[in-house]
Every structure is written in structure tokens, then in C-alpha cells.
Write a protein that holds these residues in place. Sequence first.
Motif, PDB file in Angstrom:
ATOM      1  N   MET A   1       0.842  -1.189   0.000  1.00 28.39           N
ATOM      2  CA  MET A   1       0.000   0.000   0.000  1.00 28.39           C
ATOM      3  C   MET A   1       0.878   1.238   0.000  1.00 28.39           C
ATOM      4  N   ASN A   2       0.439   2.272  -0.705  1.00 29.54           N
ATOM      5  CA  ASN A   2       1.150   3.541  -0.725  1.00 29.54           C
ATOM      6  C   ASN A   2       0.303   4.670  -0.162  1.00 29.54           C
ATOM      7  N   ASP A   3      -0.836   4.352   0.438  1.00 30.25           N
ATOM      8  CA  ASP A   3      -1.713   5.389   0.979  1.00 30.25           C
ATOM      9  C   ASP A   3      -1.542   5.501   2.493  1.00 30.25           C
ATOM     10  N   VAL A   4      -0.294   5.430   2.952  1.00 24.84           N
ATOM     11  CA  VAL A   4      -0.031   5.466   4.387  1.00 24.84           C
ATOM     12  C   VAL A   4      -0.431   6.789   5.018  1.00 24.84           C
ATOM     13  N   LEU A   5      -0.564   7.832   4.213  1.00 27.29           N
ATOM     14  CA  LEU A   5      -0.973   9.142   4.734  1.00 27.29           C
ATOM     15  C   LEU A   5      -2.408   9.485   4.346  1.00 27.29           C
ATOM     16  N   ALA A   6      -3.194   8.485   3.989  1.00 26.69           N
ATOM     17  CA  ALA A   6      -4.594   8.736   3.651  1.00 26.69           C
ATOM     18  C   ALA A   6      -5.296   9.418   4.819  1.00 26.69           C
ATOM     19  N   GLY A   7      -6.052  10.460   4.503  1.00 29.05           N
ATOM     20  CA  GLY A   7      -6.752  11.224   5.536  1.00 29.05           C
ATOM     21  C   GLY A   7      -5.987  12.429   6.030  1.00 29.05           C
ATOM     22  N   ILE A   8      -4.712  12.548   5.639  1.00 30.08           N
ATOM     23  CA  ILE A   8      -3.902  13.709   6.012  1.00 30.08           C
ATOM     24  C   ILE A   8      -4.081  14.798   4.960  1.00 30.08           C
ATOM     25  N   LYS A   9      -4.384  15.997   5.399  1.00 34.20           N
ATOM     26  CA  LYS A   9      -4.570  17.119   4.473  1.00 34.20           C
ATOM     27  C   LYS A   9      -3.398  18.096   4.615  1.00 34.20           C
ATOM     28  N   VAL A  10      -2.815  18.441   3.478  1.00 32.53           N
ATOM     29  CA  VAL A  10      -1.658  19.329   3.428  1.00 32.53           C
ATOM     30  C   VAL A  10      -2.014  20.560   2.611  1.00 32.53           C
ATOM     31  N   ILE A  11      -1.764  21.738   3.164  1.00 32.58           N
ATOM     32  CA  ILE A  11      -1.922  22.990   2.426  1.00 32.58           C
ATOM     33  C   ILE A  11      -0.525  23.483   2.067  1.00 32.58           C
ATOM     34  N   GLU A  12      -0.271  23.628   0.784  1.00 36.94           N
ATOM     35  CA  GLU A  12       1.053  24.024   0.307  1.00 36.94           C
ATOM     36  C   GLU A  12       1.000  25.426  -0.290  1.00 36.94           C
ATOM     37  N   VAL A  13       1.771  26.334   0.282  1.00 39.46           N
ATOM     38  CA  VAL A  13       1.925  27.681  -0.257  1.00 39.46           C
ATOM     39  C   VAL A  13       3.402  27.824  -0.612  1.00 39.46           C
ATOM     40  N   ALA A  14       3.755  27.405  -1.803  1.00 39.46           N
ATOM     41  CA  ALA A  14       5.169  27.314  -2.170  1.00 39.46           C
ATOM     42  C   ALA A  14       5.314  27.319  -3.679  1.00 39.46           C
ATOM     43  N   GLY A  15       6.500  27.736  -4.130  1.00 40.21           N
ATOM     44  CA  GLY A  15       6.774  27.755  -5.562  1.00 40.21           C
ATOM     45  C   GLY A  15       8.083  27.071  -5.889  1.00 40.21           C
ATOM     46  N   TRP A  16       8.330  26.932  -7.180  1.00 41.67           N
ATOM     47  CA  TRP A  16       9.523  26.284  -7.717  1.00 41.67           C
ATOM     48  C   TRP A  16       9.545  24.795  -7.354  1.00 41.67           C
ATOM     49  N   THR A  17      10.693  24.237  -6.960  1.00 42.53           N
ATOM     50  CA  THR A  17      10.782  22.779  -6.840  1.00 42.53           C
ATOM     51  C   THR A  17      11.029  22.281  -5.434  1.00 42.53           C
ATOM     52  N   ARG A  92      -7.827  25.567   8.755  1.00 39.04           N
ATOM     53  CA  ARG A  92      -8.620  25.030   9.873  1.00 39.04           C
ATOM     54  C   ARG A  92      -8.840  23.528   9.727  1.00 39.04           C
ATOM     55  N   GLN A  93      -8.874  23.046   8.497  1.00 40.85           N
ATOM     56  CA  GLN A  93      -9.119  21.623   8.240  1.00 40.85           C
ATOM     57  C   GLN A  93      -7.834  20.848   7.970  1.00 40.85           C
ATOM     58  N   ALA A  94      -6.668  21.510   8.067  1.00 46.51           N
ATOM     59  CA  ALA A  94      -5.409  20.905   7.615  1.00 46.51           C
ATOM     60  C   ALA A  94      -4.638  20.259   8.756  1.00 46.51           C
ATOM     61  N   ASP A  95      -3.821  19.292   8.403  1.00 45.49           N
ATOM     62  CA  ASP A  95      -2.858  18.699   9.322  1.00 45.49           C
ATOM     63  C   ASP A  95      -1.486  19.346   9.178  1.00 45.49           C
ATOM     64  N   VAL A  96      -1.171  19.785   7.961  1.00 50.55           N
ATOM     65  CA  VAL A  96       0.170  20.298   7.657  1.00 50.55           C
ATOM     66  C   VAL A  96       0.035  21.556   6.808  1.00 50.55           C
ATOM     67  N   PHE A  97       0.830  22.569   7.141  1.00 52.27           N
ATOM     68  CA  PHE A  97       0.972  23.751   6.296  1.00 52.27           C
ATOM     69  C   PHE A  97       2.418  23.794   5.839  1.00 52.27           C
ATOM     70  N   LEU A  98       2.612  23.843   4.543  1.00 54.09           N
ATOM     71  CA  LEU A  98       3.934  23.718   3.931  1.00 54.09           C
ATOM     72  C   LEU A  98       4.216  24.961   3.097  1.00 54.09           C
ATOM     73  N   THR A  99       5.338  25.635   3.380  1.00 48.37           N
ATOM     74  CA  THR A  99       5.594  26.885   2.669  1.00 48.37           C
ATOM     75  C   THR A  99       7.067  27.096   2.360  1.00 48.37           C
ATOM     76  N   SER A 100       7.304  27.822   1.277  1.00 49.77           N
ATOM     77  CA  SER A 100       8.657  28.269   0.926  1.00 49.77           C
ATOM     78  C   SER A 100       8.779  29.783   1.061  1.00 49.77           C
ATOM     79  N   VAL A 123      -1.966  22.427  13.751  1.00 50.03           N
ATOM     80  CA  VAL A 123      -1.367  22.326  12.430  1.00 50.03           C
ATOM     81  C   VAL A 123       0.161  22.250  12.548  1.00 50.03           C
ATOM     82  N   ILE A 124       0.744  21.357  11.800  1.00 47.60           N
ATOM     83  CA  ILE A 124       2.201  21.238  11.726  1.00 47.60           C
ATOM     84  C   ILE A 124       2.689  22.237  10.684  1.00 47.60           C
ATOM     85  N   TYR A 125       3.534  23.152  11.117  1.00 47.88           N
ATOM     86  CA  TYR A 125       3.986  24.253  10.259  1.00 47.88           C
ATOM     87  C   TYR A 125       5.368  23.895   9.715  1.00 47.88           C
ATOM     88  N   VAL A 126       5.502  23.882   8.382  1.00 44.88           N
ATOM     89  CA  VAL A 126       6.717  23.377   7.744  1.00 44.88           C
ATOM     90  C   VAL A 126       7.303  24.440   6.833  1.00 44.88           C
TER      91      VAL A 126
END
Length: 404
Positions: A1-17, A92-100, A123-126
Motif C-alpha cells: 500500500m502507498n496510501d499510508v498518509l490517507a486522511g492527512i490534508k496538506v496545504i502548500e503555499v510554495a513555488g519552484w521545486t 482550519r481543516q489541515a494537518d500540515v501547512f507547507l511553505t517556501s 497544524v504542523i507548520y513546515v
Amino acid sequence: MNDVLAGIKVIEVAGWTFVPSAGAVLAEWGADVIKVEPLTGDPQRGLVTSGLVPAGAGGVNYMMEVPNRGKRSIGIDLSTEGGRDLLLALVRQADVFLTSYLPNVRRKLGIDVDDLRAVNPDVIYVRGSGYGPRGPDVDTPGFDGVSYWARGGVADALTPPEADFPVGGRPAFGDVMGGMALAGGICAALLARERNGAASVVDVSLLGLALWNLGPDVAAAKLYEGVELPSFRRDEPPNPLVAYYRTADDRQICLMMLQSDRYWPDLCRHLGLDGSIADPRYADAAARFHNRAELYRLLSETFASRTYAQWRDTLATLAGPWSGMQTAAELHDDPAALANGYLATLTATSGAAFELAANPVQFDETPASPSGAPEHGQHTEEILLDLGLGWDDIDRHKQQGDIL
């Protein structure tokens, strides 16, 4: 299985790679990753139209696909009050916020740690950055070419002393490794939150990543500072069983036999040099070191006598570590890569099918099967409907210029 993070919501505010590639990994592991793009789109999208990256067959923007496969995209103007309100609703609904985004930009937009923790304390801030969250360069833009490759010492470590120009990095070389580091940190933070309820702030910088990749060099640099270390010419390697050899058709064979006494007899038999096994000049590691220039010439002449394909067949049963030096195109036909599903077949929004490298982590021996990268703002209405907004609300935000 590759859905080990099923149910986890990530909000990404980031650009480039760099940071987006972490989102791509999380998406391949089953997370719902929502890519929040400005109304002008991730600047990475513009590399094709600017001509810096040629569009592939069928219009595939591979530099957009690599770090953004498997995500949903929403276009939001975070500089407007309505746009920021929509982002906070997503958080409010997220588990992770990811930003560059850099600290000064995050403060200006009101999306720094305290701003988001005010609406979601869990929220986990990354943060992914060029130079880390402290020090004089916190607001200095970073890219892998400058932060990782140049300042991080990688270019210097790989550039021969006699070279006229530094060795250049490949596209996003440090970025994609940094994305894996971020993804690993995020998973550790998710586990910690589950166990003790604490939401972490996770940081990875391209400079820190470079130091990690150059770990042995960094450790040795100060230990041996001022000490003149022995150096060896390319044609006189200290262990000729750890070297590259040119074939008759100008390809390269790499030997990596650090335990040279263990592998020397078998190598000789495969090379047709049976008479050299007990030759006192080469009989053990010390003798081979003393006669390294002569042995390197012997092995060079031997490898130059056959083609790459011939040596590949001849060395197939060789016990010691070796490999041919492959091109990126040849990796598409590598039997181990194919058997393990290291290449994933995707369909771009243009309808063109293409292959790219899946992230190398597998669960239960199941290869990743990602979908392609989204178009700019492709899922804007869908995501807002999931938030509970009605069509009148969505239309109002469009009229206000809050969303794409």
C-alpha cells in the motif's frame, strides 16, 4: 500500500521545486495536498513559456510535473482580505501547512506560525528555506544553485583542481533531495503529534542539506586543516579496483571494489587476466598500491579492448560491485528500475503520457502510481465547495479578485 498518509490534508503555499517536491512525495503516500497558487501561478509554470525549459512532446512541462504530481490546485490572492480568509478556512481543516515563503513575506501576508496556530493550534507548520530560520540570511532568497550547490560546498567538492570552470549542478539537484528531507520531517512530526499532542514547526534548508550530503568532507575539513593530505592522479588511483575505465566504444565502466583482496581473483578471471592473480606485483592490496600506475594501465588496456555491451555481458557474473555509467535515457530501460517500478507513467493535462521518477520510498513493495500535476487553479471551485461555500460565495470571491 502507498496510501499510508490517507486522511492527512496538506496545504502548500510554495513555488519552484524544493518545497513543492515535498508535497509531491506526500501526495504519493496518500495525502490530500492542496497547492495554493497566486493568481499568476507558480513561477515554475513560466519556465516553458520563457524558453528556459523546452516543452516536451505533447506539451509536457516536466519541471512542473516533477514536484507537483498528485496535487489539487487552487488560485488564491493572499494579499486580499478575502483571499487570506479562504486560506485560513483551508488551514482550519489541515494537518500540515507547507511553505517556501520567506519570513518577511509570511508576516506581510499574515500567514506566519502564530497567525495559523490562532485558527488551528494542531497544524504542523513546515518551512523550507535557503539558509535556515535563524541568522543574518533568514530573508535572503535561496535556490539550489546558490544555496546548495555553490555556498553549500558541493560545487567545490566535485570540481577538479585543474578545471577552468566549476562543475555545474543538474536541474533541481538539491531541491528534490530537500523535498525528501522535508517529507521525512513531516512524517516524524505527524507521529509526534499523534503520540504527545504537540504540533511541531519543521525546518529544512538547502544549506543544511548540502552540509549533510557532504558529511564526510565537512567532518574531515577541520580535522585535517593545515595538513597536507596525499593526492593521487586519476591514472594512478590508490586502489585501481576503485576507478572508471573507458571501453572500446568510448563508454565507461565503474569498479567499486573497496575490499580489493576479496575481489581481485574473480576480477582477473572475468577480464581474462588469470596470470595476474598471483603476480607478485598485484597479489595483495599493498602490492597493487605500490604498482598502481602499472596496474591501472593494464586494466585500462584490457577494458579498451571490448565494447560497453560486451563488458556488460562479460561482467554480469562478477562478484564485486561494478556498473556501467548510464545516461538518463538508459535508465528508462534499466531492468532493476523497471522491475521495482521506479519509473511511473503519468498523463499530463494535455493528454500526453510520459514517465518520471517516482519517489524512492515504497511500502509493502508497492510502486507509487501518482497522477499528473494540476493545471493552474484547476480545482478552485471543487476545493471551495468542499469547504462548504456555495456558488454565490464563489462568484463573489471571483468578482473581488480573491480567487482565480
